[in-house]
Scaffold this active site. Sequence first.
Site, PDB file in Angstrom:
ATOM      1  N   HIS A  45     -37.170  11.626  19.638  1.00 51.63           N
ATOM      2  CA  HIS A  45     -37.130  12.949  18.998  1.00 51.63           C
ATOM      3  C   HIS A  45     -38.591  13.361  18.797  1.00 51.63           C
ATOM      4  O   HIS A  45     -39.220  13.013  17.808  1.00 51.63           O
ATOM      5  CB  HIS A  45     -36.370  12.848  17.676  1.00 51.63           C
ATOM      6  CG  HIS A  45     -36.177  14.161  16.976  1.00 51.63           C
ATOM      7  ND1 HIS A  45     -34.998  14.476  16.349  1.00 51.63           N
ATOM      8  CD2 HIS A  45     -36.989  15.231  16.769  1.00 51.63           C
ATOM      9  CE1 HIS A  45     -35.104  15.691  15.789  1.00 51.63           C
ATOM     10  NE2 HIS A  45     -36.313  16.154  16.024  1.00 51.63           N
ATOM     11  N   THR A  54     -29.305  12.368  17.892  1.00 52.13           N
ATOM     12  CA  THR A  54     -30.281  12.994  17.013  1.00 52.13           C
ATOM     13  C   THR A  54     -29.799  14.393  16.671  1.00 52.13           C
ATOM     14  O   THR A  54     -29.171  15.069  17.491  1.00 52.13           O
ATOM     15  CB  THR A  54     -31.714  12.968  17.615  1.00 52.13           C
ATOM     16  OG1 THR A  54     -32.656  13.232  16.579  1.00 52.13           O
ATOM     17  CG2 THR A  54     -31.889  13.992  18.724  1.00 52.13           C
ATOM     18  N   CYS A  73     -38.414  20.793  18.315  1.00 49.91           N
ATOM     19  CA  CYS A  73     -38.558  19.409  18.757  1.00 49.91           C
ATOM     20  C   CYS A  73     -37.791  19.212  20.063  1.00 49.91           C
ATOM     21  O   CYS A  73     -36.859  19.955  20.363  1.00 49.91           O
ATOM     22  CB  CYS A  73     -37.988  18.443  17.721  1.00 49.91           C
ATOM     23  SG  CYS A  73     -38.845  18.487  16.139  1.00 49.91           S
TER      24      CYS A  73
END
Lengths: 206, 164
Positions: free
Chosen positions: B48, B25, B31
């Site tokens: 995520h 990711t 995040c």
Amino acid sequence: MTNFNRFEAFELDVLKEVGNIGAGNAATALSTLLNKPVDMSVPSVRLLPFEQVAERVGGSEQTVIAVFLRVEGDVPGNMFFIMQKHYALQLMSQLLPGEHVMDGTYTELEMSMLCEIGNILAGSYLSSLADFTKLQLHPSVPVVAHDMAGAILSYGIMQYGEMGDSALLIETSFLEDCKSLEGHFFLIPDPNSFEKIFRALGVGLE
Amino acid sequence: MISEKLIKVAMADLNIASNGEVLKTTGLGSCVGLTLFDPAKRIAGMAHVMLPSSSIARETPLNVAKYADTAIPELIERMVALGASIRAMQAKMAGGAQMFTLPGQTDSLRIGPRNVESCLMKLEQYNIPLLSQDTGGNFGRTIEFSSNDGILTIRSVQHGIKEI
């Protein structure tokens, strides 16, 4: 709550006009700084899936220079001025001719200069918008970052997270001399700000 | 790492991998990239996570991968369905940065640290040990997680590459 998927065409046009007014003045400011003509793109207003937001500036992992201002006042939102790394270098070498600008890392002075340029441009964007709409806009002090586009822009779209998987961005880009310089303005109004923007520009929402 | 199959995990998304596949990711800011691994079965999962809690969600249908409190149970369920054992699972995580700090900022904007806290709480509930983490700071991260050895590779602009 405004339903973003169902904005009418004329409402999108109003938001494009917001981008036009703001970036038009910012482009003039940049042109004065550089003493060169600067072209501006037609503003784009789009509801973008989160994953596509960073694609506008080269993808989530792309290293960019970003100046961020939080806007408070009548229409709260987030304002970004973003340049890809090589354009930021171009800009610095044009503003500091004779200085040897290194790729890769930036000195504190260089970062602070980029921050100030972003501040001037974003400031002229917001002040012309405030003049035209008679809205009170209070930008925060600018903060500059040299980091991944995805990490930076995700900060600005957080408020959309609880409502869905996409965010509304008003984007305007400028170009100088056949793409030797390119920069992007993103105005991301908070989800609750749209009604006030529409009202200020004479579009009645009952 | 080049020859292995990459499985991309988007923002507010999750996925699982096995047979040496690698989960990736990009551009984690506030995040959190949370990973789970069953070392015996070599089954890996990655989420995520964008927001700490689904209690504030105003969306329908709910994207369970977006919130820490719903993403972790979903990830566990999908790994178990593939044959992983919850008791063998080990967690790692990265991200949860505070990208910009403005004077007078309110607590509601501390999304990064709150994402991390929320993930930790959820892991505790399931008794899944957290082996290591690279969280906080004010910079973005891109991560890759190998289902071969459970190594989490973290790349950032300022600090280069590190493995945890």
